[in-house]
Design a protein around this motif. Structure first.
Motif, short mmCIF file in Angstrom:
data_model
loop_
_atom_site.label_atom_id
_atom_site.label_comp_id
_atom_site.label_asym_id
_atom_site.label_seq_id
_atom_site.Cartn_x
_atom_site.Cartn_y
_atom_site.Cartn_z
N UNK A 1 35.46 -50.50 -13.18
CA UNK A 1 35.42 -49.65 -14.39
C UNK A 1 35.31 -48.19 -13.98
N UNK A 2 35.88 -47.35 -14.81
CA UNK A 2 35.91 -45.92 -14.48
C UNK A 2 34.54 -45.33 -14.13
N UNK A 3 33.50 -45.63 -14.88
CA UNK A 3 32.20 -45.05 -14.53
C UNK A 3 31.75 -45.42 -13.11
N UNK A 4 31.96 -46.69 -12.73
CA UNK A 4 31.55 -47.10 -11.38
C UNK A 4 32.49 -46.52 -10.33
N UNK A 5 33.77 -46.49 -10.65
CA UNK A 5 34.75 -45.97 -9.71
C UNK A 5 34.46 -44.50 -9.40
N UNK A 6 34.10 -43.77 -10.42
CA UNK A 6 33.84 -42.34 -10.27
C UNK A 6 32.72 -42.09 -9.26
N UNK A 7 31.60 -42.77 -9.43
CA UNK A 7 30.46 -42.51 -8.53
C UNK A 7 30.76 -43.03 -7.12
N UNK A 8 31.51 -44.13 -7.03
CA UNK A 8 31.83 -44.67 -5.71
C UNK A 8 32.77 -43.72 -4.96
N UNK A 9 33.74 -43.15 -5.66
CA UNK A 9 34.66 -42.20 -5.04
C UNK A 9 33.91 -40.96 -4.54
N UNK A 10 33.00 -40.47 -5.37
CA UNK A 10 32.24 -39.28 -4.96
C UNK A 10 31.44 -39.56 -3.70
N UNK A 11 30.90 -40.76 -3.61
CA UNK A 11 30.08 -41.07 -2.44
C UNK A 11 30.94 -41.32 -1.21
N UNK A 12 32.08 -41.96 -1.38
CA UNK A 12 32.97 -42.23 -0.25
C UNK A 12 33.61 -40.95 0.26
N UNK A 13 34.15 -40.13 -0.66
CA UNK A 13 34.98 -39.00 -0.25
C UNK A 13 34.17 -37.88 0.40
N UNK A 14 33.03 -37.54 -0.21
CA UNK A 14 32.27 -36.39 0.30
C UNK A 14 30.85 -36.74 0.73
N UNK A 15 30.52 -38.03 0.66
CA UNK A 15 29.16 -38.46 1.03
C UNK A 15 28.09 -37.67 0.28
N UNK A 16 28.36 -37.42 -0.99
CA UNK A 16 27.37 -36.74 -1.82
C UNK A 16 26.16 -37.64 -1.96
N UNK A 17 25.00 -37.00 -2.06
CA UNK A 17 23.78 -37.77 -2.27
C UNK A 17 23.74 -38.28 -3.71
N UNK A 18 22.81 -39.18 -3.96
CA UNK A 18 22.68 -39.71 -5.32
C UNK A 18 22.37 -38.60 -6.32
N UNK A 19 21.54 -37.67 -5.88
CA UNK A 19 21.17 -36.56 -6.77
C UNK A 19 22.38 -35.68 -7.05
N UNK A 20 23.20 -35.44 -6.02
CA UNK A 20 24.38 -34.61 -6.24
C UNK A 20 25.37 -35.31 -7.17
N UNK A 21 25.54 -36.62 -6.98
CA UNK A 21 26.45 -37.36 -7.86
C UNK A 21 25.94 -37.32 -9.29
N UNK A 22 24.63 -37.44 -9.45
CA UNK A 22 24.06 -37.38 -10.80
C UNK A 22 24.33 -36.02 -11.43
N UNK A 23 24.25 -34.97 -10.60
CA UNK A 23 24.50 -33.62 -11.11
C UNK A 23 25.98 -33.43 -11.46
N UNK A 24 26.86 -33.95 -10.59
CA UNK A 24 28.31 -33.79 -10.84
C UNK A 24 28.72 -34.51 -12.11
N UNK A 25 28.26 -35.76 -12.24
CA UNK A 25 28.69 -36.58 -13.36
C UNK A 25 27.83 -36.38 -14.61
N UNK A 26 26.78 -35.60 -14.48
CA UNK A 26 25.92 -35.39 -15.64
C UNK A 26 25.22 -36.66 -16.08
N UNK A 27 24.75 -37.43 -15.09
CA UNK A 27 24.13 -38.72 -15.39
C UNK A 27 22.69 -38.74 -14.89
N UNK A 28 21.90 -39.61 -15.48
CA UNK A 28 20.56 -39.81 -14.90
C UNK A 28 20.69 -40.47 -13.53
#
Lengths: 146, 183
Positions: B133-160
């Motif tokens: 699903x798009x929501x899961x794909x989005x966070x997985x791509x962010x983590x794979x591509x740039x190795x963003x931390x969980x906090x950074x991904x939360x900030x990028x996607x505007x999620x808790x």
């Protein structure tokens, strides 16, 4: 074996040329937009308000704390100057009146000076007191019985 | 000429002053990962290029809003993410990106290096990734591509943060299943 990142990026490698062109186009358009933007120093249309604002921001606002400190120092100096000037003005404008005793002393001195001048015959300044004169005329040589 | 050192000290400070070479270096560094991220979400080349272009333009205009130069990468991806959301709402207004309830998950350290895919598994990996699903794909791509931390991904996607953990957990679970099936 590859990481997921390598796999994903490799799949889009052939788009690199389009991305390069896109990047250069964006930068070129932004440079042109920046170059054509009006500045306060434009000769054709002088923007005095913008010029003044820019001067204000660069000369005053950017170092406002320094200006505030200088202003405070000048205020203190001015205050001290004014207080000192007031004190001097008070001294000059009200000369101390002579007290009655001082006036009395002046009067007494004047009386004495007048009495002194009256009692003493004025001698010619060119003739000394014991100038050469016949001895009989000198007061100090007159016989006592004469 | 702006040079990027080995420890990837990006010329963000020079870019703030409008130096074209600095922007060129920054965009060159992120253009492919950014495009890959957007493409894997929109699945359309032209739309992906448009979003990347809009992201670059927005970054140049709004660089003053970036508070921490070290966060330039996550900031750029957050712009791209917002552009993708706007694109998604225009194209599929009836669909909603469900914000599932975050579960209490163990805080696993997600190490992309642990995911080494064999060549014969690459296609299957991409197929599984695209099925997410798009929501899961989005966070997985962010983590794979740039190795963003969980906090950074939360900030990028505007999620808790909990939501990010939940999505990564389920995405990892699906991929791990694939890896185990192909062993």
């Amino acid at each position: 074996m590859k990481t997921p990142r390598e796999i994903i990026l490799q799949r889009h490698q052939n788009t690199e040329a389009k991305l390069d062109a896109l990047r250069q186009r964006v930068l070129r358009e932004q440079s042109e937009a920046t170059a054509s933007a009006p500045t306060p120093f434009t000769v054709d249309r002088p923007n005095w308000a913008g010029f003044v604002m820019r001067l204000w921001q660069e000369l005053v606002w950017s170092c406002r704390r320094v200006w505030l400190g200088l202003g405070a120092v000048w205020l203190v100096i001015l205050t001290l100057q004014l207080l000192g000037a007031d004190a001097q003005a008070v001294v000059k404008s009200e000369p101390a009146p002579f007290s009655p005793s001082v006036l009395e002393i002046f009067r007494a001195q004047r009386r004495l000076a007048a009495e002194f001048n009256d009692s003493m015959p004025l001698s010619s300044p060119d003739e000394p007191l014991n100038a050469t004169r016949p001895r009989t005329d000198r007061p100090s040589c007159r016989p006592a019985f004469a | 000429m702006v040079v990027v050192t080995c420890d990837e000290t990006l010329p963000v400070r020079e870019a703030r002053t409008g130096e074209p070479d600095a922007w060129d270096t920054l965009f060159k560094r992120y253009q492919l990962p950014l495009y890959a991220y957007v493409f894997e979400l929109v699945r359309d080349e032209q739309a992906g290029l448009d979003i990347v272009q809009e992201t670059f333009i927005s970054a140049v205009r709004n660089i003053g809003r970036l508070r921490d130069d070290q966060k330039f990468g996550s900031w750029l991806f957050s712009i791209a993410h917002q552009k993708w959301i706007q694109h998604w709402r225009k194209r599929r207004p009836e669909d909603r990106l469900e914000n599932e309830q975050a579960e209490q998950l163990i805080d696993h350290e997600f190490d992309p290096e642990e995911w080494l895919i064999r060549k014969e598994q690459e296609e299957a990996f991409m197929a599984v990734l695209n099925q997410l699903p798009l929501p899961q794909r989005s966070v997985l791509l962010l983590h794979f591509l740039e190795e963003f931390s969980l906090e950074e991904i939360a900030s990028i996607a505007g999620l808790p943060l909990g939501t990010v953990k939940s999505r990564l957990h389920y995405a990892k679970k699906a991929l791990r299943k694939l890896v185990e099936e192909n062993l």
